[in-house]
Design a protein around this motif. Structure first.
Motif, PDB file in Angstrom:
ATOM      1  N   GLN A  31       0.836  -1.204   0.000  1.00  0.00           N
ATOM      2  CA  GLN A  31       0.000   0.000   0.000  1.00  0.00           C
ATOM      3  C   GLN A  31       0.873   1.257   0.000  1.00  0.00           C
ATOM      4  O   GLN A  31       0.543   2.256  -0.641  1.00  0.00           O
ATOM      5  N   GLU A  70       3.749   1.485  -1.376  1.00  0.00           N
ATOM      6  CA  GLU A  70       4.261   1.628  -2.740  1.00  0.00           C
ATOM      7  C   GLU A  70       3.255   2.323  -3.622  1.00  0.00           C
ATOM      8  O   GLU A  70       3.595   3.158  -4.458  1.00  0.00           O
ATOM      9  N   GLY A  71       1.980   1.970  -3.408  1.00  0.00           N
ATOM     10  CA  GLY A  71       0.919   2.597  -4.189  1.00  0.00           C
ATOM     11  C   GLY A  71       0.908   4.106  -3.999  1.00  0.00           C
ATOM     12  O   GLY A  71       0.762   4.865  -4.959  1.00  0.00           O
ATOM     13  N   ILE A  72       1.082   4.541  -2.757  1.00  0.00           N
ATOM     14  CA  ILE A  72       1.095   5.981  -2.485  1.00  0.00           C
ATOM     15  C   ILE A  72       2.338   6.620  -3.101  1.00  0.00           C
ATOM     16  O   ILE A  72       2.278   7.694  -3.703  1.00  0.00           O
ATOM     17  N   ASP A 109       4.040   5.680  -5.633  1.00  0.00           N
ATOM     18  CA  ASP A 109       3.979   5.720  -7.104  1.00  0.00           C
ATOM     19  C   ASP A 109       3.376   7.023  -7.609  1.00  0.00           C
ATOM     20  O   ASP A 109       3.718   7.525  -8.670  1.00  0.00           O
ATOM     21  N   LYS A 110       2.425   7.553  -6.808  1.00  0.00           N
ATOM     22  CA  LYS A 110       1.761   8.769  -7.264  1.00  0.00           C
ATOM     23  C   LYS A 110       2.591  10.010  -6.947  1.00  0.00           C
ATOM     24  O   LYS A 110       2.532  11.002  -7.644  1.00  0.00           O
ATOM     25  N   GLU A 111       3.351   9.933  -5.843  1.00  0.00           N
ATOM     26  CA  GLU A 111       4.047  11.138  -5.391  1.00  0.00           C
ATOM     27  C   GLU A 111       5.521  10.828  -5.274  1.00  0.00           C
ATOM     28  O   GLU A 111       5.995  10.411  -4.236  1.00  0.00           O
ATOM     29  N   LYS A 112       6.263  10.991  -6.358  1.00  0.00           N
ATOM     30  CA  LYS A 112       7.648  10.535  -6.359  1.00  0.00           C
ATOM     31  C   LYS A 112       8.585  11.539  -5.711  1.00  0.00           C
ATOM     32  O   LYS A 112       9.091  12.445  -6.355  1.00  0.00           O
TER      33      LYS A 112
END
Lengths: 361, 439
Positions: A232, A234-236, A238-241
């Motif tokens: 989870q 990682e999911g976050i 991925d959006k905010e690098k």
């Protein structure tokens, strides 16, 4: 600092703006803050004592600010009994003595509590550090109630800044509570509290909180649960690098590799972290640990020694030093000498609050 | 070969390498807004419009390459989760700790040459000695270590699955040529004790025709145990189903559902967890478990502690309760729905021979009444009914004539079968309740 009548919301003269700088908030506050940043807590004690004796503290809130620095400094120096005495010298924190409206000439038009919030928080921590855990935990839960009352009041008034500060404080107290339960291995309470935070609307899905959940699950041994939490995160990310989040994801991956005894992959993840951010102290420390498990005691020592030399202000922490000393004890029959060298270096470089008993000399 | 204590160039250093721990400690860190100003100052609109900039400026770290010479990380909070004190920093095992049956003993072993001379031709051995056996973990006899320089080291890691209780000794030996060319022998002993992590108590209960196995696991270790696997492996001819209490997490939201399921965590130092299994015989005979020697099966336990440190154990064979094999059985085929006081009624019964031999002849009767007063339901007619032999696995029908002497709810009880050949008496039929009415 005079407070002539100030129109709330009106433009104020920048020269007499009470919020222009730290020193306009309280005398010499920038100096106190600077000392704290450098970890010069003993100097802070001296400064507070001098300011008090020279009667430089003119306004009610000055005394509270200075007292807060004093209590904080004593706590950082692990003089918890002294910090406690200092706190006991205060009147009731919720009494009129510490409210702005009690002094309308000094604070015209302002109302509310002038108590610095960290004072309330330290008031909860000190009994815990003095071994009276139940008392401290009770205080923390009561503080949480107080914070929530304040939040309720402000929700209807819609004072955005104020609301934001109290929400932050609510998180601070809950996180402290979780931490205490964690130290006492009361895992199901920790999981429940984190569940509440994650599903509530005060925070939602926060990458750092989810990672903490993962760490707790790893401590328990719930590997599948931890993997779920980390994915989870990682999911976050991925959006905010951001580098911060990328390193968080890498460090989480490394822990999973470590648990699976794939130390080589764990080291690789930590090295990527260090490349992105050479001050990532957790990655540095943990990489050294992994090298130990790869039978590479020499390199694990080098990693830690190098980091202390290059970025001491970030990596000089008690856990890292304990690890290094454990490695020395394994690597050298006559480890007393090398630990003494380390200890001498620490004495020159470390802040006042560094606990040198960690070298076990 | 001398092995005098004082004059060794080499020495073994040992560190147990169980999993590291995630360090946790409440840090004393603050947010500037909680220290430099009063807690309600943001209620003041003037303050609220100016302070955020001022406070925010204090929290900004010097960017990128600029060396940060402050210890701000030991003073200021970065994220709200900082106050939880679980930073992700790993800590090496600080003490040997306890070790339990079913775990893996892992150790870092370092041989140090603390002399000023090189040592050569080193044969290293490491073994575990217990009361019962010696297990070789490492042996470099086939390819000796060529040399260890002055101040140098030779490292290795040993692992051993602990399968015995009690005293264990890790014996490390080095055979080497020291600086003087003398061949020396260095033995070093590191003792540790292996304790029992769990106790498993079982209870077999037979309820009607089903056999249930209750298992109680008690945790004697100093850590909480995360039970990965508690599986009952039934013996042949048996199947087992684990019975779970109703799951309580139906109220979980979809966000949290993937995050976690409640772990089965048995508390350290005496915590217990109970499990229930339903056992069924898979042979086509009756549901009564009829297994040779009454062996039900065994339990496989797998658990994890800190950072997934694994342990596994298997119990001994679990035996069922002493079950008396049923040899004959009576089954009621038909019982009249209305029974009238004083009027004879007939019960249709089937007698089953469950053995592999011929049984009989039989005498069926109501056992004599040991209660005072008249029995409510009595035989009408002959007190004993004789039935001829029944072949192996066979059956015979018969009708029992009874009469009720009391009104209301009454029991038909005490139907007894006497096997004349072997002289055995059976009371296989449980009491039956009937309602006795007037006309």
């Amino acid at each position: 600092m005079e407070q002539d009548s100030v129109d709330s919301g009106a433009q104020i003269d920048p020269l007499s703006n009470p919020f222009a700088s730290l020193d306009s908030l309280s005398p010499d506050l920038s100096s106190l803050n600077d000392l704290a940043m450098r970890g010069a807590w003993r100097s802070i004690l001296e400064k507070v004592s001098r300011s008090r004796s020279l009667d430089l503290l003119k306004q009610p809130h000055h005394h509270l600010t200075y007292l807060s620095f004093n209590v904080l400094a004593l706590s950082k120096l692990r003089r918890f009994a002294d910090a406690n005495s200092e706190l006991e010298s205060l009147q009731d924190l919720d009494g009129s003595d510490y409210r702005y409206e009690t002094y309308p000439k000094v604070y015209p038009g302002r109302s509310g509590s002038m108590v610095p919030f960290s004072l309330r928080w330290i008031h909860c921590i000190i009994p815990i550090k003095l071994g009276r855990r139940n008392e401290g935990l009770d205080r923390l839960y009561k503080l949480l109630d107080l914070v929530r009352e304040k939040l309720e009041e402000r929700k209807s008034n819609s004072r955005e800044e104020s609301l934001r500060e109290w929400k932050r404080r609510e998180l601070l107290v809950i996180n402290t509570i979780i931490g205490d339960h964690l130290i006492h291995k009361e895992f199901s309470v920790c999981l429940d509290l984190i569940r509440n935070l994650l599903s509530g609307d005060c925070l939602g899905l926060d990458a750092f909180l989810l990672s903490e959940l993962g760490y707790i699950q790893l401590q328990i041994g719930d590997l599948d649960g931890a993997k779920g939490s980390f994915s989870q995160v990682e999911g976050i990310a991925d959006k905010e690098k951001s580098i911060k989040l990328m390193n968080l994801v890498s460090r989480n991956k490394a822990l999973i590799y470590l648990v699976g005894k794939d130390y080589v992959s764990a080291v690789r993840e930590y090295e990527e972290c260090m490349e992105r951010d050479h001050t990532d102290a957790v990655a540095i420390n943990n990489k050294a640990i992994c090298l130990m498990y790869l039978r590479d005691l020499s390199d694990s020592i080098k990693v830690l020694e190098n980091s202390l030399e290059r970025v001491p202000t970030v990596t000089l922490n008690e856990t890292l030093v304990v690890n290094l000393c454990s490695m020395y004890e394994l690597a050298y029959v006559n480890h007393a000498e090398i630990k003494k060298t380390l200890s001498n270096w620490i004495a020159r470089v470390a802040p006042d609050d560094f606990d040198s008993s960690c070298t076990r000399i | 070969m001398s092995s005098s204590q004082a004059s060794h160039s080499l020495a073994f250093r040992v560190m147990r390498l169980c999993r590291p721990t995630l360090h946790v400690d409440t840090p004393i860190l603050v947010d500037p807004s909680d220290l430099l100003v009063g807690e309600d100052i943001y209620d003041d609109p003037v303050a609220a419009s100016h302070l955020p900039r001022l406070m925010g400026g204090l929290k900004v770290k010097p960017s990128g390459d600029a060396a940060d010479l402050s210890y701000r990380n030991r003073f200021l909070l970065n994220d709200s989760t900082d106050s939880m004190g679980l930073s992700g920093l790993l800590l090496l095992p600080q003490a040997f700790g306890a070790i339990y049956l079913g775990e893996t003993f892992c150790s870092y072993v370092s041989i140090n040459n603390s002399s000023n001379f090189e040592v050569r031709d080193i044969i290293i051995k490491a073994e575990i000695q217990t009361e019962r056996q010696r297990i070789l973990l490492l042996d470099t006899s086939k390819s000796a270590v060529e040399s260890i320089r002055a101040g140098g080291r030779y490292d290795f890691i040993v692992e051993h699955d602990v399968k015995e209780l009690g005293a264990h000794t890790l014996v490390c030996t080095a055979l080497y040529d020291d600086g003087d060319g003398e061949r020396k022998y260095l033995p070093q002993f590191f003792k540790f004790n292996v304790a029992n992590p769990l106790s498993v108590r079982t209870k077999v209960r037979v309820v009607k025709d089903t056999t249930f196995l209750e298992v109680c696991i008690e945790n004697h270790t100093k850590s909480n145990l995360y039970m990965d696997q508690v599986e009952f492996e039934p013996a042949q001819n048996c199947s087992a189903t684990k019975l779970n209490a109703d799951e309580y997490h139906s109220e979980k939201t979809s966000t949290t559902r993937e995050t976690f399921t409640p772990p089965v965590l048995i508390r350290s130092g005496g915590g217990i967890q109970n499990y229930l299994y339903q056992l069924k015989s898979s042979s086509r005979a009756s549901d009564q478990i009829k297994v040779e020697g009454n062996v039900l099966g065994k339990l496989q336990l797998t658990w994890r502690t800190n950072l997934g440190e694994p342990g596994r154990l298997q119990t001994q064979q679990i035996l069922g309760a002493a079950i008396v094999r049923k040899e004959i059985d009576l089954q009621v085929v038909e019982l009249p729905t209305t029974i009238i006081l004083g009027r004879s009624f007939s019960v249709h019964i089937e007698l089953l021979n469950l053995t592999e031999r011929e049984l009989g002849p039989f005498e069926v009767s109501l056992s004599p009444d040991d209660l005072p007063g008249e029995r409510a339901i009595m035989t009408n007619g002959l007190q004993k009914m004789v039935l001829p032999k029944v072949e192996a696995f066979g059956s015979r029908d018969f009708h029992l004539n009874l009469v009720a002497t009391k009104l209301g709810v009454q029991k038909i009880t005490g139907i007894r079968v006497y096997e004349c050949n072997e002289g055995k008496t059976y009371n296989p039929l449980p009491d039956m309740e009937v309602f006795v009415d007037l006309e």
